[in-house]
Design a protein around this motif. Structure first.
Motif, short mmCIF file in Angstrom:
data_model
loop_
_atom_site.label_atom_id
_atom_site.label_comp_id
_atom_site.label_asym_id
_atom_site.label_seq_id
_atom_site.Cartn_x
_atom_site.Cartn_y
_atom_site.Cartn_z
N MET A 1 0.84 -1.19 0.00
CA MET A 1 0.00 0.00 0.00
C MET A 1 0.88 1.25 0.00
N MET A 2 0.39 2.32 -0.60
CA MET A 2 1.13 3.58 -0.65
C MET A 2 0.41 4.57 0.23
N SER A 3 1.12 5.09 1.25
CA SER A 3 0.46 6.00 2.16
C SER A 3 0.09 7.31 1.47
N LYS A 4 0.99 7.84 0.63
CA LYS A 4 0.73 9.03 -0.17
C LYS A 4 1.48 8.90 -1.48
N SER A 5 0.97 9.53 -2.49
CA SER A 5 1.66 9.48 -3.78
C SER A 5 2.80 10.47 -3.80
N PRO A 6 4.04 10.03 -4.10
CA PRO A 6 5.16 10.95 -4.18
C PRO A 6 4.99 11.96 -5.30
N GLU A 7 4.09 11.68 -6.25
CA GLU A 7 3.88 12.63 -7.33
C GLU A 7 2.91 13.73 -6.90
N SER A 8 1.90 13.36 -6.05
CA SER A 8 0.91 14.35 -5.65
C SER A 8 1.36 15.15 -4.45
N SER A 9 2.30 14.62 -3.66
CA SER A 9 2.75 15.32 -2.46
C SER A 9 4.26 15.19 -2.31
N PRO A 10 5.03 15.87 -3.18
CA PRO A 10 6.48 15.70 -3.18
C PRO A 10 7.18 16.35 -2.00
N SER A 11 6.44 17.19 -1.20
CA SER A 11 7.07 17.92 -0.12
C SER A 11 7.11 17.15 1.19
N THR A 12 6.59 15.94 1.23
CA THR A 12 6.57 15.14 2.45
C THR A 12 7.22 13.79 2.20
N VAL A 13 7.69 13.18 3.30
CA VAL A 13 8.23 11.82 3.21
C VAL A 13 7.07 10.87 2.96
N VAL A 14 7.27 9.90 2.06
CA VAL A 14 6.25 8.88 1.82
C VAL A 14 6.89 7.51 1.97
N HIS A 15 6.09 6.53 2.32
CA HIS A 15 6.54 5.15 2.43
C HIS A 15 5.74 4.31 1.45
N VAL A 16 6.43 3.62 0.57
CA VAL A 16 5.79 2.80 -0.45
C VAL A 16 6.06 1.33 -0.14
N GLN A 17 5.00 0.54 -0.11
CA GLN A 17 5.17 -0.89 0.10
C GLN A 17 5.23 -1.58 -1.26
N VAL A 18 6.27 -2.39 -1.46
CA VAL A 18 6.48 -3.04 -2.75
C VAL A 18 5.44 -4.13 -2.97
N SER A 19 4.79 -4.07 -4.12
CA SER A 19 3.80 -5.08 -4.48
C SER A 19 4.46 -6.25 -5.19
N ALA A 20 3.70 -7.33 -5.36
CA ALA A 20 4.24 -8.50 -6.07
C ALA A 20 4.58 -8.15 -7.51
N ALA A 21 3.84 -7.20 -8.11
CA ALA A 21 4.09 -6.82 -9.50
C ALA A 21 5.44 -6.12 -9.67
N ASP A 22 5.92 -5.45 -8.60
CA ASP A 22 7.19 -4.73 -8.68
C ASP A 22 8.36 -5.53 -8.15
#
Length: 323
Positions: A1-22
């Motif tokens: 799951m992605m807590s926030k999109s790094p493209e829509s909110s580049p001014s904050t730290v985001v944490h991206v969970q890697v999916s099976a597709a990636d």
């Protein structure tokens, strides 16, 4: 799951969970996909400084993410011009469309033009992958399956889905791809075919440039089979089959044997290159002419050949006229 999109909110730290597709993707490529428009140099700087974290720890660019990994992406400013906003150079779209050799649901294979890098970076704004993504070909997924040197032309494979990319990489690791290059070497090659097994060490600095050299003790295994195709008075046209795909492998092995690739600015023979320039050679004479392989999963067999660029064919005609 992605807590926030790094493209829509580049001014904050985001944490991206890697999916099976990636899963299985290199970390640098994973970041470039999530930070579209951010220059590659900026992405690699984030990695070097440790600002990107995987499961709260530092990770190198070549780390391959796995399902469930938590990737911390720091705030990234897009004050610099977005790569996606830069227009393609005139004629590039037509050149690449004419370069397509094969495409199906899994792979796109092009005859890469010499002088065009496979991707941007190191002072180069645009490469093959960025150009193809911007051409509006309706590609939801497109990734380089392997690489060619900037000055090398010929067969370049791009994957059109994650499964095909992983399957092609499996073939690369297992030596399951028959890769055939055509090269013009300086000097008249004595005898017949010759196999060169000479380990290669990367990142040797010479004059401020990172190069590769033969290192039998600590270098990585590298295997090249040189097969003479035609001998000229001062040069030899070669088919070269490589069982491995090390950086600059053919160029370094050829120079190690005493017959460097024509036009090679880093490992070549300066005087020979100067003579060949008078015959019209303005680039390195190295061409990835054919690929043969069977893709795991689909079971489809590929046999792709890339025609030689007219400039190189003309050089061969002029050499023949001198014999």
């Amino acid at each position: 799951m992605m807590s926030k999109s790094p493209e829509s909110s580049p001014s904050t730290v985001v944490h991206v969970q890697v999916s099976a597709a990636d899963a299985g993707q290199r970390l640098d490529n994973f970041l470039l996909r999530h930070l579209k428009g951010v220059p590659r140099t900026r992405v690699y700087r984030l990695l070097r400084k440790g600002e990107v974290r995987v499961n709260k720890g530092r990770a190198k660019p070549d780390y391959r993410v796995v399902t469930g990994d938590s990737v911390r992406i720091p705030p990234v400013s897009r004050s610099e011009p977005r790569q996606d906003d830069r227009p393609l150079p005139p004629g590039l779209v037509d050149l690449l469309e004419r370069s397509v050799l094969l495409e199906d649901d899994d792979l796109l294979v092009i005859n890469k033009p010499a002088g065009l890098p496979v991707h941007g970076g190191s002072g180069v704004a645009l490469g093959v992958i960025e150009a193809l993504r911007k051409m509006g070909r309706g590609e939801p997924f497109l990734e380089l399956a392997h690489r060619l040197d900037r000055e090398t032309s010929g067969c370049l494979v791009l994957a059109r889905n994650r499964q095909a990319l992983l399957a092609f990489h499996e073939l690369l690791r297992g030596g399951g791809i028959d890769k055939i290059y055509l090269a013009l070497l300086a000097g008249r090659w004595p005898g017949g075919e010759r196999r060169v097994n000479a380990g290669l060490a990367r990142n040797v600095r010479r004059g401020g440039i990172r190069l590769v050299q033969v290192d039998e003790e600590e270098g990585r295994d590298a295997d090249s089979l040189f097969i003479p195709v035609r001998r000229f008075d001062q040069a030899t046209l070669m088919d070269i089959r490589i069982g491995t795909g090390r950086t600059h492998q053919i160029r370094v092995h050829a120079a190690h044997e005493g017959y460097p690739v024509a036009g090679d600015r880093h490992y070549g023979d300066f005087e020979f290159n100067r003579r060949l320039k008078t015959l019209g050679l303005r680039r390195q004479f190295l061409h990835a002419r054919a690929l043969h392989f069977t893709l795991p999963g689909s079971g489809r067999t590929y046999a792709v050949e890339a025609p030689l660029e007219p400039e190189l064919a003309q050089v061969l005609k002029r050499l023949a006229s001198l014999d």
